[in-house]
Structure formats: structure tokens, C-alpha cells
Scaffold this motif. Structure first.
Motif, PDB file in Angstrom:
ATOM      1  N   LEU A 136       0.827  -1.201   0.000  1.00 16.31           N
ATOM      2  CA  LEU A 136       0.000   0.000   0.000  1.00 16.31           C
ATOM      3  C   LEU A 136       0.865   1.257   0.000  1.00 16.31           C
ATOM      4  CD1 LEU A 136      -2.816   1.212   0.113  1.00 16.31           C
ATOM      5  CD2 LEU A 136      -2.752   0.994   2.601  1.00 16.31           C
ATOM      6  N   ALA A 137       1.947   1.233   0.773  1.00 13.39           N
ATOM      7  CA  ALA A 137       2.852   2.385   0.819  1.00 13.39           C
ATOM      8  C   ALA A 137       3.516   2.618  -0.537  1.00 13.39           C
ATOM      9  CB  ALA A 137       3.908   2.165   1.899  1.00 13.39           C
ATOM     10  N   LEU A 142       4.057   5.794  -5.579  1.00 12.28           N
ATOM     11  CA  LEU A 142       3.944   5.952  -7.029  1.00 12.28           C
ATOM     12  C   LEU A 142       2.922   7.027  -7.384  1.00 12.28           C
ATOM     13  CD1 LEU A 142       4.043   2.231  -8.233  1.00 12.28           C
ATOM     14  CD2 LEU A 142       5.800   3.970  -8.567  1.00 12.28           C
ATOM     15  N   GLN A 143       1.809   7.034  -6.658  1.00 13.42           N
ATOM     16  CA  GLN A 143       0.792   8.046  -6.935  1.00 13.42           C
ATOM     17  C   GLN A 143       1.346   9.447  -6.696  1.00 13.42           C
ATOM     18  OE1 GLN A 143      -3.815   8.322  -6.007  1.00 13.42           O
ATOM     19  NE2 GLN A 143      -2.672   8.662  -4.137  1.00 13.42           N
ATOM     20  N   PHE A 144       2.138   9.594  -5.650  1.00 11.32           N
ATOM     21  CA  PHE A 144       2.703  10.899  -5.306  1.00 11.32           C
ATOM     22  C   PHE A 144       3.780  11.318  -6.308  1.00 11.32           C
ATOM     23  CE2 PHE A 144       5.931  13.334  -2.868  1.00 11.32           C
ATOM     24  CZ  PHE A 144       5.172  14.469  -2.619  1.00 11.32           C
ATOM     25  N   VAL A 145       4.721  10.425  -6.585  1.00 11.30           N
ATOM     26  CA  VAL A 145       5.845  10.762  -7.468  1.00 11.30           C
ATOM     27  C   VAL A 145       5.367  11.030  -8.892  1.00 11.30           C
ATOM     28  CG1 VAL A 145       7.948   9.862  -8.515  1.00 11.30           C
ATOM     29  CG2 VAL A 145       7.539   9.522  -6.077  1.00 11.30           C
ATOM     30  N   LEU A 146       4.440  10.206  -9.384  1.00 11.47           N
ATOM     31  CA  LEU A 146       3.964  10.351 -10.759  1.00 11.47           C
ATOM     32  C   LEU A 146       2.777  11.300 -10.870  1.00 11.47           C
ATOM     33  CD1 LEU A 146       4.213   6.599 -11.825  1.00 11.47           C
ATOM     34  CD2 LEU A 146       5.787   8.451 -12.418  1.00 11.47           C
ATOM     35  N   ARG A 149      -3.995  10.530 -10.261  1.00 13.04           N
ATOM     36  CA  ARG A 149      -5.277  10.706  -9.592  1.00 13.04           C
ATOM     37  C   ARG A 149      -6.057   9.394  -9.674  1.00 13.04           C
ATOM     38  NH1 ARG A 149      -2.714  14.335  -8.255  1.00 13.04           N
ATOM     39  NH2 ARG A 149      -3.118  16.583  -8.363  1.00 13.04           N
ATOM     40  N   ASP A 150      -7.045   9.267  -8.809  1.00 16.60           N
ATOM     41  CA  ASP A 150      -7.983   8.142  -8.854  1.00 16.60           C
ATOM     42  C   ASP A 150      -7.284   6.804  -8.603  1.00 16.60           C
ATOM     43  OD1 ASP A 150     -10.661   7.425  -9.034  1.00 16.60           O
ATOM     44  OD2 ASP A 150     -10.471   6.790 -11.115  1.00 16.60           O
ATOM     45  N   VAL A 151      -6.306   6.799  -7.711  1.00 20.33           N
ATOM     46  CA  VAL A 151      -5.629   5.545  -7.349  1.00 20.33           C
ATOM     47  C   VAL A 151      -5.930   5.226  -5.894  1.00 20.33           C
ATOM     48  CG1 VAL A 151      -3.443   4.302  -7.218  1.00 20.33           C
ATOM     49  CG2 VAL A 151      -3.818   5.919  -9.064  1.00 20.33           C
ATOM     50  N   GLY A 152      -5.173   5.842  -4.960  1.00 18.45           N
ATOM     51  CA  GLY A 152      -5.403   5.572  -3.549  1.00 18.45           C
ATOM     52  C   GLY A 152      -6.776   5.995  -3.073  1.00 18.45           C
ATOM     53  N   THR A 153      -7.360   6.980  -3.740  1.00 14.31           N
ATOM     54  CA  THR A 153      -8.692   7.442  -3.366  1.00 14.31           C
ATOM     55  C   THR A 153      -9.797   6.597  -3.983  1.00 14.31           C
ATOM     56  OG1 THR A 153      -8.589   9.025  -5.187  1.00 14.31           O
ATOM     57  CG2 THR A 153      -7.960   9.817  -3.007  1.00 14.31           C
ATOM     58  N   ASN A 154      -9.441   5.685  -4.868  1.00 15.27           N
ATOM     59  CA  ASN A 154     -10.412   4.787  -5.496  1.00 15.27           C
ATOM     60  C   ASN A 154      -9.941   3.355  -5.264  1.00 15.27           C
ATOM     61  OD1 ASN A 154     -12.102   3.280  -7.124  1.00 15.27           O
ATOM     62  ND2 ASN A 154     -12.030   4.701  -8.848  1.00 15.27           N
ATOM     63  N   LEU A 155     -10.521   2.699  -4.283  1.00 17.06           N
ATOM     64  CA  LEU A 155     -10.032   1.384  -3.867  1.00 17.06           C
ATOM     65  C   LEU A 155     -10.359   0.280  -4.863  1.00 17.06           C
ATOM     66  CD1 LEU A 155     -10.832   1.565  -0.047  1.00 17.06           C
ATOM     67  CD2 LEU A 155      -8.731   2.184  -1.266  1.00 17.06           C
ATOM     68  N   SER A 156     -11.086   0.595  -5.926  1.00 20.72           N
ATOM     69  CA  SER A 156     -11.323  -0.391  -6.980  1.00 20.72           C
ATOM     70  C   SER A 156     -10.263  -0.308  -8.072  1.00 20.72           C
ATOM     71  CB  SER A 156     -12.714  -0.191  -7.601  1.00 20.72           C
ATOM     72  OG  SER A 156     -12.803   1.067  -8.244  1.00 20.72           O
ATOM     73  N   GLU A 185      -1.446  21.482  -1.240  1.00 23.32           N
ATOM     74  CA  GLU A 185      -2.524  20.504  -1.050  1.00 23.32           C
ATOM     75  C   GLU A 185      -2.065  19.101  -1.439  1.00 23.32           C
ATOM     76  OE1 GLU A 185      -7.130  19.684  -2.548  1.00 23.32           O
ATOM     77  OE2 GLU A 185      -6.056  21.501  -3.143  1.00 23.32           O
ATOM     78  N   ASP A 186      -1.318  18.996  -2.542  1.00 20.80           N
ATOM     79  CA  ASP A 186      -0.806  17.697  -2.967  1.00 20.80           C
ATOM     80  C   ASP A 186       0.091  17.089  -1.892  1.00 20.80           C
ATOM     81  OD1 ASP A 186      -2.052  17.762  -5.454  1.00 20.80           O
ATOM     82  OD2 ASP A 186      -0.397  18.867  -6.362  1.00 20.80           O
ATOM     83  N   ILE A 187       0.996  17.903  -1.365  1.00 13.32           N
ATOM     84  CA  ILE A 187       1.954  17.406  -0.383  1.00 13.32           C
ATOM     85  C   ILE A 187       1.257  17.012   0.915  1.00 13.32           C
ATOM     86  CG2 ILE A 187       3.968  18.028   1.005  1.00 13.32           C
ATOM     87  CD1 ILE A 187       4.808  19.870  -1.295  1.00 13.32           C
TER      88      ILE A 187
END
Length: 204
Positions: A136-137, A142-146, A149-156, A185-187
Motif C-alpha cells: 500500500l505504501a 507511485l501516486q505521489f511521485v507520478l 489521480r484516482d488511485v489511492g482514493t479509489n479502492l477499486s 494541497e498535494d503534499i
């Protein structure tokens, strides 16, 4: 209909792919099902090869027409960042093999993306077992570096395999109108790990 073009193009493409691997044409059986969800038009492609089955998820690129749009002319140019991320994920084994192809009678920017189905996948939204926190980390990193959107906030759209390896099956690319920057906000969203709290609530 745009989905008809997806079906026709996918069937031709995968027939050629597996024929080049030595399979006889009469042993390459291709069937399609509706894509369960998502904002991009696409289909689930099932390929039966002499008793074994391969599964691919085929869709148009992020700037392509949406399911509510039936007009072939509604497709915009692909975003090269999306293609780059798919290849990075493929190299990192975050998802299966990735293929890009275009209709033989279409425009070059009517590009389709096919991702190989990941075996023994447990999406976080449906997970019945303990979450592998390092997986999960890594997904969050990856979501942060790249800047996805719609990854960690979308569990599907993310999960783990039976042996705990991280998997991302879909994502979206933000529309930037200026140079690539990380705003406060991103950080803060990353440091606060809001997605972790959402996952915890789902498992209570």
C-alpha cells in the motif's frame, strides 16, 4: 459505434499477436464482455488458446470518447504521460503486460490500451484479508511521485495479489495548465495519508 471499432481492432490485433507466437488461427478464440466500470470506453477481451484463457482489459486512452459519447469524432489526442505511466507500471510489475494499438482504418490518435489481467488479484475495495502495508505504501509513493489521480482514493483501482504484491489497474492523469509543480494541497494529502484512513474505515 466506437465500441464496435474497439472490438474489431482488438480481435485483429490479438489474433496477429498470438499467431506470431505459433498458435494456429483456428485455435485462437476471442470473446468480449462489457467493461464493468470506468469513464473510458472499452471491453473485457477473453482469449482462449487451446484450453488456456488470457484476459485483457481494452479501453481507449484518457482523452478518448466517454461511454456516453457514441461519436467516433469525439476522440482527442492521447496524453503521452498516460502511456509513459503504463509502461513504467509494466516494468515494475505493478500490472500485467501492456499493449498500445490503433485501428487500421482510423486516425493515429484513436489509440487503444490493453492491459493483461493480473491473476489472484484482490482489490483493496473488496479485500477480505489483511492489507500488506508495504504494498500500500508503494502504491501511495507511485501516486505521489507520478502525480496520479484516482488511485489511492479509489479502492477499486488498486490492490494486492495473493502473495501481497502491489497492483494498480487504473489511474487518471491530471490536466495541468502550467508547469508541473506540487502544490501544498498535494503534499499535505500525501503526508496526511488520507487514503489510509479511508481504507481503514472500509475495513471496520
Amino acid at each position: 459505434m466506437y465500441n464496435g471499432i474497439i472490438l474489431e481492432t482488438s480481435e485483429i490485433y490479438f489474433t496477429l499477436i498470438y499467431a506470431s507466437k505459433g498458435y494456429q488461427l483456428h485455435n485462437i478464440l476471442i470473446d468480449f464482455e462489457d467493461k464493468p466500470d470506468g469513464v473510458s470506453q472499452g471491453r473485457v477481451c477473453k482469449i482462449n488458446l487451446e484450453g488456456t484463457e488470457e484476459l485483457f482489459f481494452v479501453k481507449c486512452h484518457h482523452n478518448g470518447p466517454r461511454p456516453s459519447q457514441s461519436q467516433y469524432s469525439n476522440s482527442g489526442a492521447p496524453d503521452v504521460r498516460e502511456l509513459f505511466v503504463y509502461k513504467v507500471f509494466e516494468l515494475l510489475n505493478i500490472l500485467g503486460n501492456v499493449y498500445f494499438f490503433v485501428p487500421s482504418n482510423g486516425r493515429p490518435w484513436d489509440l487503444f490500451i490493453a492491459t493483461e489481467g493480473v491473476k489472484n488479484l484482490n482489490l483493496f475495495g473488496d479485500l477480505k484479508k489483511e492489507v500488506n502495508l508495504p504494498a500500500l505504501a508503494f502504491i501511495e509513493l507511485l501516486q505521489f511521485v507520478l502525480q496520479l489521480r484516482d488511485v489511492g482514493t479509489n479502492l477499486s483501482n488498486c490492490g494486492q495479489t495473493e502473495d501481497g504484491k502491489p497492483v494498480i489497474v487504473d489511474f487518471s492523469i491530471p490536466d495541468y495548465q502550467e508547469d508541473f509543480v506540487l502544490n501544498a494541497e498535494d503534499i499535505m494529502a500525501y503526508l496526511a495519508a488520507k487514503e489510509y484512513s479511508q481504507l481503514a474505515r472500509r475495513q471496520e
